[in-house]
Design a protein around this motif. Structure first.
Motif, PDB file in Angstrom:
ATOM      1  N   GLY A 102       0.802  -1.212   0.000  1.00 54.44           N
ATOM      2  CA  GLY A 102       0.000   0.000   0.000  1.00 54.44           C
ATOM      3  C   GLY A 102       0.834   1.261   0.000  1.00 54.44           C
ATOM      4  N   ARG A 103       0.136   2.399   0.145  1.00 51.36           N
ATOM      5  CA  ARG A 103       0.772   3.711  -0.017  1.00 51.36           C
ATOM      6  C   ARG A 103       0.638   4.606   1.224  1.00 51.36           C
ATOM      7  N   THR A 104       0.057   4.113   2.321  1.00 49.92           N
ATOM      8  CA  THR A 104       0.031   4.902   3.555  1.00 49.92           C
ATOM      9  C   THR A 104       1.424   4.833   4.185  1.00 49.92           C
ATOM     10  N   ASN A 105       1.657   5.560   5.286  1.00 47.29           N
ATOM     11  CA  ASN A 105       3.044   5.613   5.771  1.00 47.29           C
ATOM     12  C   ASN A 105       3.576   4.244   6.171  1.00 47.29           C
ATOM     13  N   LEU A 106       2.814   3.501   6.991  1.00 50.09           N
ATOM     14  CA  LEU A 106       3.314   2.179   7.396  1.00 50.09           C
ATOM     15  C   LEU A 106       3.404   1.247   6.189  1.00 50.09           C
ATOM     16  N   THR A 107       2.408   1.293   5.309  1.00 49.05           N
ATOM     17  CA  THR A 107       2.431   0.337   4.187  1.00 49.05           C
ATOM     18  C   THR A 107       3.460   0.737   3.128  1.00 49.05           C
ATOM     19  N   MET A 108       3.809   2.023   3.020  1.00 48.76           N
ATOM     20  CA  MET A 108       4.957   2.394   2.170  1.00 48.76           C
ATOM     21  C   MET A 108       6.226   1.735   2.708  1.00 48.76           C
ATOM     22  N   ALA A 109       6.357   1.754   4.033  1.00 50.03           N
ATOM     23  CA  ALA A 109       7.543   1.130   4.636  1.00 50.03           C
ATOM     24  C   ALA A 109       7.584  -0.361   4.312  1.00 50.03           C
ATOM     25  N   LEU A 110       6.404  -0.998   4.268  1.00 50.71           N
ATOM     26  CA  LEU A 110       6.344  -2.438   3.983  1.00 50.71           C
ATOM     27  C   LEU A 110       6.570  -2.738   2.507  1.00 50.71           C
ATOM     28  N   THR A 111       6.208  -1.789   1.646  1.00 50.37           N
ATOM     29  CA  THR A 111       6.334  -1.959   0.193  1.00 50.37           C
ATOM     30  C   THR A 111       7.800  -1.849  -0.209  1.00 50.37           C
ATOM     31  N   ALA A 112       8.225  -2.697  -1.167  1.00 49.35           N
ATOM     32  CA  ALA A 112       9.651  -2.757  -1.504  1.00 49.35           C
ATOM     33  C   ALA A 112      10.091  -1.655  -2.473  1.00 49.35           C
ATOM     34  N   LYS A 113       9.263  -1.365  -3.461  1.00 53.46           N
ATOM     35  CA  LYS A 113       9.738  -0.607  -4.627  1.00 53.46           C
ATOM     36  C   LYS A 113       9.693   0.899  -4.383  1.00 53.46           C
ATOM     37  N   ALA A 114      10.812   1.571  -4.633  1.00 54.12           N
ATOM     38  CA  ALA A 114      10.897   3.010  -4.377  1.00 54.12           C
ATOM     39  C   ALA A 114      10.055   3.812  -5.377  1.00 54.12           C
ATOM     40  N   MET A 115      10.297   3.569  -6.676  1.00 52.82           N
ATOM     41  CA  MET A 115       9.554   4.302  -7.699  1.00 52.82           C
ATOM     42  C   MET A 115       8.440   3.443  -8.248  1.00 52.82           C
ATOM     43  N   PRO A 116       7.227   3.925  -8.267  1.00 50.34           N
ATOM     44  CA  PRO A 116       6.785   5.271  -7.903  1.00 50.34           C
ATOM     45  C   PRO A 116       6.261   5.395  -6.473  1.00 50.34           C
ATOM     46  N   TYR A 117       6.340   4.327  -5.678  1.00 46.99           N
ATOM     47  CA  TYR A 117       5.525   4.285  -4.457  1.00 46.99           C
ATOM     48  C   TYR A 117       6.080   5.069  -3.268  1.00 46.99           C
ATOM     49  N   LYS A 118       7.429   5.172  -3.178  1.00 44.38           N
ATOM     50  CA  LYS A 118       8.008   5.685  -1.925  1.00 44.38           C
ATOM     51  C   LYS A 118       8.905   6.906  -2.108  1.00 44.38           C
ATOM     52  N   SER A 119       9.457   7.052  -3.304  1.00 47.34           N
ATOM     53  CA  SER A 119      10.536   7.994  -3.527  1.00 47.34           C
ATOM     54  C   SER A 119      10.163   9.419  -3.089  1.00 47.34           C
ATOM     55  N   GLY A 120      10.925   9.962  -2.147  1.00 45.34           N
ATOM     56  CA  GLY A 120      10.694  11.324  -1.672  1.00 45.34           C
ATOM     57  C   GLY A 120       9.625  11.461  -0.608  1.00 45.34           C
ATOM     58  N   PHE A 121       8.975  10.349  -0.246  1.00 43.07           N
ATOM     59  CA  PHE A 121       7.841  10.412   0.687  1.00 43.07           C
ATOM     60  C   PHE A 121       8.214  10.014   2.118  1.00 43.07           C
ATOM     61  N   GLY A 122       9.499   9.785   2.389  1.00 44.92           N
ATOM     62  CA  GLY A 122       9.903   9.378   3.735  1.00 44.92           C
ATOM     63  C   GLY A 122       9.863  10.542   4.700  1.00 44.92           C
ATOM     64  N   PRO A 123      10.160  10.397   5.991  1.00 41.08           N
ATOM     65  CA  PRO A 123      10.653   9.140   6.571  1.00 41.08           C
ATOM     66  C   PRO A 123       9.543   8.099   6.722  1.00 41.08           C
ATOM     67  N   PHE A 124       9.961   6.842   6.689  1.00 41.78           N
ATOM     68  CA  PHE A 124       9.006   5.748   6.774  1.00 41.78           C
ATOM     69  C   PHE A 124       8.930   5.211   8.195  1.00 41.78           C
ATOM     70  N   ALA A 125       7.863   4.459   8.454  1.00 41.01           N
ATOM     71  CA  ALA A 125       7.633   3.918   9.797  1.00 41.01           C
ATOM     72  C   ALA A 125       8.801   3.020  10.214  1.00 41.01           C
ATOM     73  N   PRO A 126       9.196   3.116  11.477  1.00 35.96           N
ATOM     74  CA  PRO A 126      10.320   2.284  11.949  1.00 35.96           C
ATOM     75  C   PRO A 126       9.913   0.832  12.221  1.00 35.96           C
ATOM     76  N   GLU A 127      10.933   0.038  12.533  1.00 33.20           N
ATOM     77  CA  GLU A 127      10.748  -1.374  12.918  1.00 33.20           C
ATOM     78  C   GLU A 127      10.134  -2.220  11.806  1.00 33.20           C
ATOM     79  N   VAL A 128      10.432  -1.838  10.554  1.00 29.31           N
ATOM     80  CA  VAL A 128      10.050  -2.664   9.408  1.00 29.31           C
ATOM     81  C   VAL A 128      11.340  -3.155   8.766  1.00 29.31           C
ATOM     82  N   TYR A 129      11.466  -4.454   8.578  1.00 31.96           N
ATOM     83  CA  TYR A 129      12.681  -5.070   8.038  1.00 31.96           C
ATOM     84  C   TYR A 129      12.322  -5.826   6.757  1.00 31.96           C
ATOM     85  N   ARG A 130      13.269  -5.849   5.819  1.00 31.32           N
ATOM     86  CA  ARG A 130      12.994  -6.520   4.544  1.00 31.32           C
ATOM     87  C   ARG A 130      13.848  -7.773   4.415  1.00 31.32           C
ATOM     88  N   ALA A 131      13.182  -8.877   4.119  1.00 29.33           N
ATOM     89  CA  ALA A 131      13.885 -10.154   3.971  1.00 29.33           C
ATOM     90  C   ALA A 131      13.783 -10.633   2.523  1.00 29.33           C
TER      91      ALA A 131
END
Ligand code: PLZ
Length: 452
Positions: free
Chosen positions: A168-197
Protein backbone atom coordinates in the motif's frame (compact mmCIF):
# COMPACT_ATOMS: atom_id res chain seq x y z
CA UNK A 1 -20.43 20.61 -18.21
CA UNK A 2 -20.76 16.98 -19.17
CA UNK A 3 -18.79 14.92 -21.64
CA UNK A 4 -22.01 13.39 -22.88
CA UNK A 5 -24.16 15.60 -25.14
CA UNK A 6 -27.88 15.36 -25.56
CA UNK A 7 -27.62 13.31 -28.75
CA UNK A 8 -25.63 10.57 -27.07
CA UNK A 9 -27.15 7.67 -25.19
CA UNK A 10 -25.11 6.56 -22.20
CA UNK A 11 -25.11 2.77 -22.11
CA UNK A 12 -25.92 1.08 -18.83
CA UNK A 13 -23.06 -1.03 -17.50
CA UNK A 14 -23.15 -4.72 -16.66
CA UNK A 15 -23.19 -7.93 -18.67
CA UNK A 16 -25.77 -6.67 -21.17
CA UNK A 17 -23.25 -4.27 -22.71
CA UNK A 18 -22.28 -5.54 -26.18
CA UNK A 19 -19.34 -7.86 -25.53
CA UNK A 20 -17.10 -6.58 -28.30
CA UNK A 21 -13.95 -4.61 -28.96
CA UNK A 22 -15.03 -1.53 -30.89
CA UNK A 23 -12.85 1.40 -31.82
CA UNK A 24 -14.72 4.37 -33.29
CA UNK A 25 -11.97 6.94 -32.62
CA UNK A 26 -8.28 6.87 -31.80
CA UNK A 27 -7.56 6.31 -28.08
CA UNK A 28 -8.03 8.86 -26.59
CA UNK A 29 -10.96 10.16 -28.61
CA UNK A 30 -12.01 13.82 -28.39
CA UNK A 31 -14.34 13.43 -25.40
CA UNK A 32 -11.78 11.41 -23.46
CA UNK A 33 -9.13 14.00 -24.33
CA UNK A 34 -11.38 16.73 -22.98
CA UNK A 35 -11.60 14.90 -19.64
CA UNK A 36 -7.85 14.25 -19.55
CA UNK A 37 -7.26 18.00 -20.09
CA UNK A 38 -9.59 18.79 -17.21
CA UNK A 39 -7.86 16.13 -15.11
CA UNK A 40 -4.46 17.68 -15.79
CA UNK A 41 -5.77 21.06 -14.59
CA UNK A 42 -7.76 19.83 -11.58
CA UNK A 43 -6.01 16.69 -10.28
CA UNK A 44 -2.35 16.62 -9.17
CA UNK A 45 0.21 15.05 -11.47
CA UNK A 46 1.01 12.46 -8.78
CA UNK A 47 -2.26 10.69 -9.56
CA UNK A 48 -1.43 8.98 -12.84
CA UNK A 49 -3.52 6.89 -15.23
CA UNK A 50 -2.70 3.91 -17.45
CA UNK A 51 -5.52 4.01 -19.99
CA UNK A 52 -6.22 7.45 -21.53
CA UNK A 53 -10.02 7.24 -21.63
CA UNK A 54 -13.05 8.68 -19.88
CA UNK A 55 -14.90 5.56 -18.74
CA UNK A 56 -18.70 5.77 -18.85
CA UNK A 57 -19.80 2.13 -18.50
CA UNK A 58 -18.32 -1.31 -17.93
CA UNK A 59 -19.45 -4.91 -17.59
CA UNK A 60 -18.79 -8.49 -18.66
CA UNK A 61 -15.37 -8.09 -20.23
CA UNK A 62 -15.48 -4.53 -21.58
CA UNK A 63 -15.01 -0.90 -20.56
CA UNK A 64 -16.84 1.71 -22.71
CA UNK A 65 -15.54 5.26 -23.01
CA UNK A 66 -17.21 8.61 -23.63
CA UNK A 67 -16.43 8.44 -27.36
CA UNK A 68 -18.21 5.10 -27.73
CA UNK A 69 -15.07 2.97 -27.85
CA UNK A 70 -15.41 -0.46 -26.22
CA UNK A 71 -12.17 -1.80 -24.78
CA UNK A 72 -11.49 -5.39 -23.75
CA UNK A 73 -10.74 -5.43 -20.02
CA UNK A 74 -7.84 -7.68 -18.98
CA UNK A 75 -7.18 -5.78 -15.75
CA UNK A 76 -10.48 -5.58 -13.81
CA UNK A 77 -9.42 -2.28 -12.23
CA UNK A 78 -6.40 -4.09 -10.69
CA UNK A 79 -8.20 -7.29 -9.69
CA UNK A 80 -11.25 -5.59 -8.20
CA UNK A 81 -14.24 -6.27 -10.46
CA UNK A 82 -13.61 -10.00 -10.39
CA UNK A 83 -17.36 -10.81 -10.59
CA UNK A 84 -17.69 -8.32 -13.45
CA UNK A 85 -18.46 -4.62 -13.33
CA UNK A 86 -22.03 -3.60 -12.52
CA UNK A 87 -22.91 -7.22 -11.67
CA UNK A 88 -26.74 -7.26 -11.52
CA UNK A 89 -26.79 -8.78 -8.02
CA UNK A 90 -24.38 -6.16 -6.73
CA UNK A 91 -26.30 -3.32 -8.38
CA UNK A 92 -29.57 -4.54 -6.80
CA UNK A 93 -27.99 -4.94 -3.35
CA UNK A 94 -26.40 -1.49 -3.46
CA UNK A 95 -29.62 0.16 -4.64
CA UNK A 96 -31.68 -1.53 -1.94
CA UNK A 97 -29.23 -0.64 0.84
CA UNK A 98 -28.72 3.00 -0.17
CA UNK A 99 -32.48 3.47 -0.13
CA UNK A 100 -32.57 2.00 3.40
CA UNK A 101 -29.63 3.85 4.98
CA UNK A 102 -26.14 4.77 3.79
CA UNK A 103 -24.32 5.15 7.08
CA UNK A 104 -24.74 5.04 10.81
CA UNK A 105 -21.08 4.29 11.61
CA UNK A 106 -20.66 0.70 12.80
CA UNK A 107 -18.91 1.97 15.94
CA UNK A 108 -21.96 4.10 16.77
CA UNK A 109 -24.99 2.05 15.72
CA UNK A 110 -24.06 -1.41 14.38
CA UNK A 111 -26.04 -3.21 11.66
CA UNK A 112 -26.42 -6.76 10.41
CA UNK A 113 -24.63 -6.64 7.04
CA UNK A 114 -21.22 -5.94 8.66
CA UNK A 115 -21.68 -8.92 10.99
CA UNK A 116 -22.84 -11.09 8.07
CA UNK A 117 -19.73 -10.19 6.02
CA UNK A 118 -17.56 -11.02 9.06
CA UNK A 119 -19.33 -14.38 9.43
CA UNK A 120 -18.80 -15.13 5.71
CA UNK A 121 -15.10 -14.25 5.83
CA UNK A 122 -14.60 -16.28 9.02
CA UNK A 123 -16.17 -19.24 7.24
CA UNK A 124 -14.49 -18.88 3.83
CA UNK A 125 -10.90 -18.08 4.75
CA UNK A 126 -8.50 -21.00 5.28
CA UNK A 127 -7.84 -22.07 8.87
CA UNK A 128 -9.67 -24.68 10.92
CA UNK A 129 -9.84 -22.47 14.03
CA UNK A 130 -12.25 -19.93 15.44
CA UNK A 131 -11.91 -16.63 13.57
CA UNK A 132 -13.05 -13.03 13.81
CA UNK A 133 -13.09 -10.23 11.21
CA UNK A 134 -12.83 -6.43 11.34
CA UNK A 135 -13.73 -4.35 8.27
CA UNK A 136 -12.00 -1.30 6.79
CA UNK A 137 -11.99 0.76 3.58
CA UNK A 138 -8.88 -0.16 1.59
CA UNK A 139 -6.19 -2.78 1.31
CA UNK A 140 -3.62 -0.50 2.90
CA UNK A 141 -5.91 0.18 5.85
CA UNK A 142 -6.47 -3.54 6.35
CA UNK A 143 -2.69 -4.14 6.33
CA UNK A 144 -2.13 -1.30 8.84
CA UNK A 145 -4.70 -2.85 11.15
CA UNK A 146 -3.31 -6.37 10.81
CA UNK A 147 0.06 -5.01 11.99
CA UNK A 148 -1.58 -3.11 14.87
CA UNK A 149 -3.35 -6.29 15.96
CA UNK A 150 -0.19 -8.44 15.69
CA UNK A 151 1.83 -5.93 17.74
CA UNK A 152 -0.83 -5.71 20.43
CA UNK A 153 -1.13 -9.51 20.60
CA UNK A 154 2.60 -10.22 20.79
CA UNK A 155 3.77 -7.13 22.69
CA UNK A 156 6.58 -6.98 20.09
CA UNK A 157 7.31 -4.30 17.50
CA UNK A 158 9.35 -5.59 14.55
CA UNK A 159 7.66 -6.56 11.29
CA UNK A 160 9.20 -8.42 8.35
CA UNK A 161 8.14 -7.69 4.78
CA UNK A 162 9.83 -9.02 1.66
CA UNK A 163 11.76 -8.12 -1.45
CA UNK A 164 9.24 -7.40 -4.25
CA UNK A 165 6.42 -7.01 -1.67
CA UNK A 166 3.60 -4.49 -2.09
CA UNK A 167 1.22 -3.55 0.72
CA UNK A 168 0.00 0.00 0.00
CA UNK A 169 0.77 3.71 -0.02
CA UNK A 170 0.03 4.90 3.55
CA UNK A 171 3.04 5.61 5.77
CA UNK A 172 3.31 2.18 7.40
CA UNK A 173 2.43 0.34 4.19
CA UNK A 174 4.96 2.39 2.17
CA UNK A 175 7.54 1.13 4.64
CA UNK A 176 6.34 -2.44 3.98
CA UNK A 177 6.33 -1.96 0.19
CA UNK A 178 9.65 -2.76 -1.50
CA UNK A 179 9.74 -0.61 -4.63
CA UNK A 180 10.90 3.01 -4.38
CA UNK A 181 9.55 4.30 -7.70
CA UNK A 182 6.78 5.27 -7.90
CA UNK A 183 5.52 4.28 -4.46
CA UNK A 184 8.01 5.69 -1.92
CA UNK A 185 10.54 7.99 -3.53
CA UNK A 186 10.69 11.32 -1.67
CA UNK A 187 7.84 10.41 0.69
CA UNK A 188 9.90 9.38 3.73
CA UNK A 189 10.65 9.14 6.57
CA UNK A 190 9.01 5.75 6.77
CA UNK A 191 7.63 3.92 9.80
CA UNK A 192 10.32 2.28 11.95
CA UNK A 193 10.75 -1.37 12.92
CA UNK A 194 10.05 -2.66 9.41
CA UNK A 195 12.68 -5.07 8.04
CA UNK A 196 12.99 -6.52 4.54
CA UNK A 197 13.88 -10.15 3.97
CA UNK A 198 14.57 -12.09 0.77
CA UNK A 199 11.61 -14.19 -0.40
CA UNK A 200 11.36 -16.88 -3.09
CA UNK A 201 11.61 -15.93 -6.77
CA UNK A 202 12.35 -19.23 -8.53
CA UNK A 203 12.91 -17.69 -11.98
CA UNK A 204 15.60 -15.35 -10.67
CA UNK A 205 17.06 -16.97 -7.52
CA UNK A 206 17.02 -20.60 -8.70
CA UNK A 207 16.42 -21.76 -5.11
CA UNK A 208 14.11 -24.52 -3.90
CA UNK A 209 11.43 -23.55 -1.41
CA UNK A 210 13.45 -25.05 1.44
CA UNK A 211 16.61 -23.15 0.41
CA UNK A 212 14.79 -19.84 0.02
CA UNK A 213 13.04 -20.32 3.39
CA UNK A 214 16.38 -21.05 5.08
CA UNK A 215 17.71 -17.76 3.69
CA UNK A 216 14.66 -15.85 4.92
CA UNK A 217 14.79 -17.41 8.39
CA UNK A 218 18.52 -16.91 8.76
CA UNK A 219 18.19 -13.21 7.91
CA UNK A 220 15.37 -12.83 10.46
CA UNK A 221 17.24 -14.65 13.21
CA UNK A 222 20.53 -12.83 12.63
CA UNK A 223 19.28 -9.31 11.96
CA UNK A 224 16.10 -9.03 14.06
CA UNK A 225 15.73 -11.92 16.50
CA UNK A 226 12.48 -13.85 16.87
CA UNK A 227 11.87 -12.37 20.32
CA UNK A 228 11.50 -8.90 18.81
CA UNK A 229 9.33 -9.93 15.89
CA UNK A 230 5.56 -9.32 15.96
CA UNK A 231 4.66 -10.38 12.43
CA UNK A 232 5.76 -11.58 9.03
CA UNK A 233 3.60 -10.24 6.18
CA UNK A 234 3.69 -11.73 2.69
CA UNK A 235 1.53 -11.96 -0.41
CA UNK A 236 1.08 -15.69 -1.22
CA UNK A 237 1.69 -14.67 -4.85
CA UNK A 238 3.48 -11.32 -4.99
CA UNK A 239 1.32 -9.04 -7.13
CA UNK A 240 2.74 -5.60 -7.89
CA UNK A 241 6.22 -7.13 -7.49
CA UNK A 242 5.78 -9.31 -10.59
CA UNK A 243 3.22 -12.12 -10.07
CA UNK A 244 5.92 -14.14 -8.35
CA UNK A 245 4.82 -17.63 -7.29
CA UNK A 246 7.05 -18.90 -4.48
CA UNK A 247 8.79 -22.27 -4.87
CA UNK A 248 7.01 -25.33 -3.39
CA UNK A 249 7.45 -25.58 0.34
CA UNK A 250 8.60 -21.98 0.86
CA UNK A 251 5.45 -20.61 2.50
CA UNK A 252 4.79 -23.68 4.72
CA UNK A 253 8.39 -23.49 6.01
CA UNK A 254 8.03 -19.80 6.90
CA UNK A 255 4.65 -20.44 8.56
CA UNK A 256 6.14 -23.30 10.58
CA UNK A 257 9.01 -21.09 11.78
CA UNK A 258 6.54 -18.33 12.77
CA UNK A 259 4.42 -20.83 14.77
CA UNK A 260 7.48 -22.12 16.59
CA UNK A 261 8.49 -18.58 17.62
CA UNK A 262 5.14 -16.99 18.43
CA UNK A 263 5.32 -14.71 15.38
CA UNK A 264 2.02 -13.76 13.70
CA UNK A 265 1.98 -14.90 10.04
CA UNK A 266 -0.07 -12.47 7.93
CA UNK A 267 -1.07 -13.42 4.38
CA UNK A 268 -1.84 -10.28 2.37
CA UNK A 269 -4.51 -11.64 0.01
CA UNK A 270 -5.66 -8.20 -1.13
CA UNK A 271 -4.78 -9.03 -4.76
CA UNK A 272 -4.89 -12.86 -4.68
CA UNK A 273 -8.17 -13.21 -2.81
CA UNK A 274 -11.72 -14.06 -3.90
CA UNK A 275 -11.55 -16.76 -6.59
CA UNK A 276 -8.85 -14.91 -8.55
CA UNK A 277 -6.30 -17.75 -8.36
CA UNK A 278 -8.79 -20.59 -8.83
CA UNK A 279 -9.38 -21.01 -5.10
CA UNK A 280 -11.27 -18.62 -2.84
CA UNK A 281 -7.90 -17.66 -1.31
CA UNK A 282 -4.40 -18.32 -2.68
CA UNK A 283 -3.18 -19.62 0.70
CA UNK A 284 -5.21 -22.76 -0.03
CA UNK A 285 -2.93 -23.67 -2.98
CA UNK A 286 0.09 -23.67 -0.69
CA UNK A 287 -1.56 -25.60 2.14
CA UNK A 288 -1.04 -22.83 4.68
CA UNK A 289 -3.35 -21.50 7.39
CA UNK A 290 -2.30 -17.89 8.02
CA UNK A 291 -2.89 -16.44 11.49
CA UNK A 292 -4.31 -13.29 9.87
CA UNK A 293 -5.48 -12.65 6.29
CA UNK A 294 -5.98 -9.20 4.78
CA UNK A 295 -8.56 -8.83 1.99
CA UNK A 296 -9.94 -6.01 -0.18
CA UNK A 297 -10.23 -5.56 -4.00
CA UNK A 298 -12.43 -8.47 -5.16
CA UNK A 299 -14.45 -8.49 -1.92
CA UNK A 300 -17.33 -6.20 -2.92
CA UNK A 301 -17.70 -5.99 -6.71
CA UNK A 302 -15.95 -2.62 -6.88
CA UNK A 303 -17.23 -0.98 -3.69
CA UNK A 304 -14.47 0.06 -1.27
CA UNK A 305 -14.24 -2.53 1.50
CA UNK A 306 -11.41 -4.43 3.18
CA UNK A 307 -11.05 -6.94 5.97
CA UNK A 308 -8.69 -8.45 8.49
CA UNK A 309 -9.70 -12.00 9.36
CA UNK A 310 -7.87 -14.33 11.70
CA UNK A 311 -7.51 -16.34 14.85
CA UNK A 312 -10.04 -15.10 17.38
CA UNK A 313 -7.49 -14.90 20.20
CA UNK A 314 -5.21 -12.67 18.10
CA UNK A 315 -8.06 -10.55 16.71
CA UNK A 316 -9.35 -10.04 20.26
CA UNK A 317 -6.00 -8.67 21.53
CA UNK A 318 -7.05 -5.04 21.14
CA UNK A 319 -8.85 -3.15 23.90
CA UNK A 320 -12.40 -2.08 23.02
CA UNK A 321 -12.32 1.00 20.81
CA UNK A 322 -8.78 0.29 19.60
CA UNK A 323 -9.90 -0.70 16.11
CA UNK A 324 -12.29 1.05 13.75
CA UNK A 325 -12.83 4.15 11.63
CA UNK A 326 -15.73 6.28 10.45
CA UNK A 327 -16.52 4.32 7.28
CA UNK A 328 -15.04 0.87 7.89
CA UNK A 329 -17.62 -1.75 6.90
CA UNK A 330 -19.95 0.82 5.36
CA UNK A 331 -23.44 -0.70 4.92
CA UNK A 332 -23.58 -0.15 1.14
CA UNK A 333 -20.16 -1.78 0.72
CA UNK A 334 -21.22 -4.65 3.00
CA UNK A 335 -24.43 -5.21 1.01
CA UNK A 336 -22.28 -5.28 -2.14
CA UNK A 337 -19.89 -7.78 -0.51
CA UNK A 338 -22.68 -10.17 0.46
CA UNK A 339 -24.02 -10.08 -3.12
CA UNK A 340 -20.51 -10.47 -4.54
CA UNK A 341 -19.67 -13.46 -2.36
CA UNK A 342 -22.97 -15.09 -3.41
CA UNK A 343 -22.02 -14.53 -7.04
CA UNK A 344 -18.61 -16.22 -6.56
CA UNK A 345 -20.37 -19.26 -5.18
CA UNK A 346 -23.44 -19.44 -7.44
CA UNK A 347 -21.47 -18.84 -10.63
CA UNK A 348 -18.58 -21.18 -9.68
CA UNK A 349 -16.17 -18.38 -10.41
CA UNK A 350 -13.15 -20.14 -8.93
CA UNK A 351 -13.62 -22.81 -11.61
CA UNK A 352 -14.01 -20.12 -14.24
CA UNK A 353 -10.71 -18.60 -13.05
CA UNK A 354 -9.01 -21.96 -13.64
CA UNK A 355 -10.43 -22.15 -17.19
CA UNK A 356 -9.37 -18.59 -17.98
CA UNK A 357 -5.93 -19.35 -16.58
CA UNK A 358 -5.58 -22.40 -18.84
CA UNK A 359 -6.28 -20.23 -21.89
CA UNK A 360 -3.90 -17.50 -20.75
CA UNK A 361 -1.06 -19.92 -20.03
CA UNK A 362 -1.58 -21.95 -23.22
CA UNK A 363 -1.57 -18.86 -25.45
CA UNK A 364 1.46 -17.31 -23.74
CA UNK A 365 3.45 -20.53 -23.58
CA UNK A 366 2.81 -21.15 -27.25
CA UNK A 367 4.21 -17.68 -27.98
CA UNK A 368 7.19 -18.38 -25.70
CA UNK A 369 8.25 -21.37 -27.85
CA UNK A 370 9.11 -19.00 -30.72
CA UNK A 371 9.95 -15.81 -28.79
CA UNK A 372 12.89 -16.05 -26.37
CA UNK A 373 12.04 -12.59 -24.98
CA UNK A 374 9.36 -14.37 -22.90
CA UNK A 375 11.43 -15.46 -19.91
CA UNK A 376 8.64 -17.05 -17.92
CA UNK A 377 4.86 -17.49 -17.91
CA UNK A 378 3.62 -18.02 -14.35
CA UNK A 379 0.73 -17.62 -11.97
CA UNK A 380 -2.36 -19.43 -10.76
CA UNK A 381 -5.91 -19.27 -12.11
CA UNK A 382 -6.77 -15.94 -13.70
CA UNK A 383 -3.70 -14.24 -12.19
CA UNK A 384 -1.07 -14.85 -14.85
CA UNK A 385 2.12 -12.90 -15.47
CA UNK A 386 4.57 -12.96 -18.39
CA UNK A 387 8.11 -11.86 -17.57
CA UNK A 388 10.06 -10.31 -20.46
CA UNK A 389 13.85 -10.52 -20.64
CA UNK A 390 16.78 -9.77 -22.88
CA UNK A 391 17.35 -13.26 -24.35
CA UNK A 392 21.12 -12.75 -24.43
CA UNK A 393 21.57 -11.85 -20.78
CA UNK A 394 18.30 -12.72 -19.02
CA UNK A 395 18.16 -9.09 -17.84
CA UNK A 396 14.65 -7.72 -17.23
CA UNK A 397 13.19 -5.93 -20.28
CA UNK A 398 10.82 -3.34 -18.84
CA UNK A 399 10.81 -1.31 -22.04
CA UNK A 400 9.35 -4.25 -23.97
CA UNK A 401 6.57 -4.90 -21.43
CA UNK A 402 5.74 -1.18 -21.44
CA UNK A 403 5.67 -1.01 -25.25
CA UNK A 404 3.37 -4.04 -25.51
CA UNK A 405 0.93 -2.61 -22.95
CA UNK A 406 0.90 0.79 -24.65
CA UNK A 407 0.26 -0.70 -28.09
CA UNK A 408 -2.47 -3.04 -26.79
CA UNK A 409 -4.25 -0.12 -25.10
CA UNK A 410 -4.08 1.91 -28.34
CA UNK A 411 -5.78 -1.06 -30.04
CA UNK A 412 -8.53 -1.26 -27.41
CA UNK A 413 -7.24 -3.84 -24.93
CA UNK A 414 -6.63 -2.84 -21.30
CA UNK A 415 -3.54 -4.66 -20.11
CA UNK A 416 -1.39 -3.83 -17.08
CA UNK A 417 2.27 -4.26 -16.28
CA UNK A 418 3.93 -4.96 -12.92
CA UNK A 419 7.22 -6.12 -11.45
CA UNK A 420 10.08 -4.59 -9.53
CA UNK A 421 11.73 -4.12 -12.94
CA UNK A 422 8.45 -3.23 -14.70
CA UNK A 423 9.03 -6.14 -17.08
CA UNK A 424 5.94 -8.25 -16.41
CA UNK A 425 2.64 -8.10 -18.30
CA UNK A 426 -0.08 -9.22 -15.92
CA UNK A 427 -3.45 -10.63 -16.81
CA UNK A 428 -6.25 -10.10 -14.28
CA UNK A 429 -9.43 -10.24 -16.38
CA UNK A 430 -12.85 -10.04 -14.79
CA UNK A 431 -14.09 -13.62 -14.48
CA UNK A 432 -17.20 -12.51 -16.39
CA UNK A 433 -15.21 -12.15 -19.64
CA UNK A 434 -16.29 -14.56 -22.40
CA UNK A 435 -13.85 -16.79 -24.27
CA UNK A 436 -14.12 -14.98 -27.59
CA UNK A 437 -13.25 -11.65 -26.02
CA UNK A 438 -10.41 -13.18 -24.00
CA UNK A 439 -8.89 -14.70 -27.15
CA UNK A 440 -9.31 -11.47 -29.09
CA UNK A 441 -7.60 -9.55 -26.27
CA UNK A 442 -4.71 -12.02 -26.31
CA UNK A 443 -4.47 -11.81 -30.13
CA UNK A 444 -3.95 -8.07 -29.76
CA UNK A 445 -1.35 -8.45 -26.97
CA UNK A 446 0.57 -11.09 -28.94
CA UNK A 447 0.35 -8.92 -32.07
CA UNK A 448 1.85 -6.06 -30.08
CA UNK A 449 4.64 -8.39 -28.89
CA UNK A 450 5.39 -9.49 -32.46
CA UNK A 451 5.49 -5.86 -33.62
CA UNK A 452 7.77 -4.69 -30.78
N1 PLZ B 1 -1.79 -5.33 -0.63
C1 PLZ B 1 -1.18 -7.21 -2.05
O1 PLZ B 1 -1.99 -5.54 -4.21
C2 PLZ B 1 -3.05 -2.90 -3.90
C3 PLZ B 1 -2.39 -0.83 -5.96
C4 PLZ B 1 -1.75 -0.19 -7.13
P1 PLZ B 1 -5.33 -0.46 -1.57
N2 PLZ B 1 -2.47 -3.14 -5.16
C5 PLZ B 1 -2.75 -2.25 -6.24
C6 PLZ B 1 -1.34 1.21 -6.89
O2 PLZ B 1 -0.59 1.68 -7.74
O3 PLZ B 1 -1.76 1.86 -5.91
C7 PLZ B 1 -2.62 -3.76 -2.76
C8 PLZ B 1 -2.11 -5.06 -2.97
C9 PLZ B 1 -1.70 -5.82 -1.87
C10 PLZ B 1 -2.28 -4.10 -0.39
C11 PLZ B 1 -2.70 -3.28 -1.43
C12 PLZ B 1 -3.24 -1.92 -1.12
O4 PLZ B 1 -4.60 -1.88 -1.38
O5 PLZ B 1 -6.79 -0.84 -1.61
O6 PLZ B 1 -4.81 0.10 -2.87
O7 PLZ B 1 -4.98 0.37 -0.40
Amino acid sequence: MSLIDATQTIPLGGPSLPQERRLVTAIPGPRSQELLDRKAAAVPAGVGHTVPVAAVAAGGGVVVDADGNSLIDLGAGIAVTTVGNAHPKVVAAVQAQIAQFAHTCFMIAPYESYVAVAEKLNELTPGSFTKKTALFNSGAEAVENAIKIARKHTGRQAVVAFDHGYHGRTNLTMALTAKAMPYKSGFGPFAPEVYRAPASYPFRDGLTGAEAAAKTISMIEKQIGADNLAAVIIEPIQGEGGFIVPADGYLPAVVEWCRAHGVVFIADEVQTGFARTGAMFASEHFGIEPDLITTAKGIAGGMPLAGVTGRAEIMDASHTGGLGGTYGGNPVACAAALATIEAYQEENLAERAVEIGRTLVARMQEAATSDPRIGEVRGLGAMIGVEFVDPATGAPDGALAGAIAKQAIAEGVIVLTCGTYGNVIRFLPPLSIDDALLHEGLDVVLGALAAS
